[in-house]
Design a protein around this motif. Sequence first.
Motif, PDB file in Angstrom:
ATOM      1  N   MET A   6       0.828  -1.200   0.000  1.00  0.00           N
ATOM      2  CA  MET A   6       0.000   0.000   0.000  1.00  0.00           C
ATOM      3  C   MET A   6       0.872   1.264   0.000  1.00  0.00           C
ATOM      4  O   MET A   6       0.586   2.223  -0.718  1.00  0.00           O
ATOM      5  N   LEU A   7       1.929   1.261   0.794  1.00  0.00           N
ATOM      6  CA  LEU A   7       2.849   2.408   0.823  1.00  0.00           C
ATOM      7  C   LEU A   7       3.487   2.629  -0.546  1.00  0.00           C
ATOM      8  O   LEU A   7       3.554   3.762  -1.031  1.00  0.00           O
ATOM      9  N   VAL A   8       3.962   1.555  -1.148  1.00  0.00           N
ATOM     10  CA  VAL A   8       4.597   1.651  -2.465  1.00  0.00           C
ATOM     11  C   VAL A   8       3.586   2.140  -3.501  1.00  0.00           C
ATOM     12  O   VAL A   8       3.906   2.986  -4.340  1.00  0.00           O
ATOM     13  N   THR A   9       2.368   1.628  -3.440  1.00  0.00           N
ATOM     14  CA  THR A   9       1.324   2.019  -4.379  1.00  0.00           C
ATOM     15  C   THR A   9       0.957   3.490  -4.225  1.00  0.00           C
ATOM     16  O   THR A   9       0.762   4.198  -5.216  1.00  0.00           O
ATOM     17  N   ALA A  49      -0.571  -4.738  -7.193  1.00  0.00           N
ATOM     18  CA  ALA A  49      -1.474  -3.761  -6.574  1.00  0.00           C
ATOM     19  C   ALA A  49      -2.875  -3.866  -7.174  1.00  0.00           C
ATOM     20  O   ALA A  49      -3.870  -3.754  -6.459  1.00  0.00           O
ATOM     21  N   ILE A  50      -2.962  -4.124  -8.472  1.00  0.00           N
ATOM     22  CA  ILE A  50      -4.267  -4.323  -9.108  1.00  0.00           C
ATOM     23  C   ILE A  50      -4.889  -5.616  -8.595  1.00  0.00           C
ATOM     24  O   ILE A  50      -6.066  -5.655  -8.239  1.00  0.00           O
ATOM     25  N   GLY A  51      -4.096  -6.679  -8.521  1.00  0.00           N
ATOM     26  CA  GLY A  51      -4.583  -7.970  -8.023  1.00  0.00           C
ATOM     27  C   GLY A  51      -5.046  -7.912  -6.585  1.00  0.00           C
ATOM     28  O   GLY A  51      -5.976  -8.616  -6.190  1.00  0.00           O
ATOM     29  N   ALA A  52      -4.405  -7.060  -5.792  1.00  0.00           N
ATOM     30  CA  ALA A  52      -4.788  -6.902  -4.382  1.00  0.00           C
ATOM     31  C   ALA A  52      -5.901  -5.870  -4.220  1.00  0.00           C
ATOM     32  O   ALA A  52      -6.297  -5.548  -3.109  1.00  0.00           O
ATOM     33  N   ASN A  53      -6.390  -5.347  -5.341  1.00  0.00           N
ATOM     34  CA  ASN A  53      -7.468  -4.364  -5.359  1.00  0.00           C
ATOM     35  C   ASN A  53      -7.060  -3.038  -4.703  1.00  0.00           C
ATOM     36  O   ASN A  53      -7.903  -2.315  -4.193  1.00  0.00           O
TER      37      ASN A  53
END
Length: 159
Positions: A6-9, A49-53
């Motif tokens: 989440m931080l990286v995203t 990040a897309i896969g983790a929504n």
Amino acid sequence: MMDELMLVTATPFKRNNKDSLSIKDFEFALSFDLKWMAPDLASKIRDRAIGANLLKFDGKGLVPNFDIRKIDVPHAFRPSDSIFTERSVIEDIIALIVANCGKNAREVTALINSKQEQLGDLVDIEVAGLLTAKETGCNIESLYERVYGNVFGKADEPS
């Protein structure tokens, strides 16, 4: 502890002060602006990040599925090498709930365990996680297929 993915995203959006970024700009920020990773690894992070929504593609660009204003990226933060290892579906479900409801991973894990107990331990932890995510208002569409594969793939295994 804030989820590292989440931080990286969030960082490219915060750094550019934008709510939407093109795929190219997102990956460029991770690899060249921040110098965190090679471009091929930035693509892998985008896909994770897309896969983790945590991210979605709205037709024009990438948009975070969480409020980036609530994310404080620590000064001198750098992602660890573990960010490139694949996470389990339950880890992605926990990260999704954390991103959307403001609870930490430990609290979310307790909610999921409680949901599984309420159901008499008759469902897999991933199913209890999906139900918990849905109850907390998360969009769980992107996780259905992975959970289905995990749960029903087990039925094909010899006992």
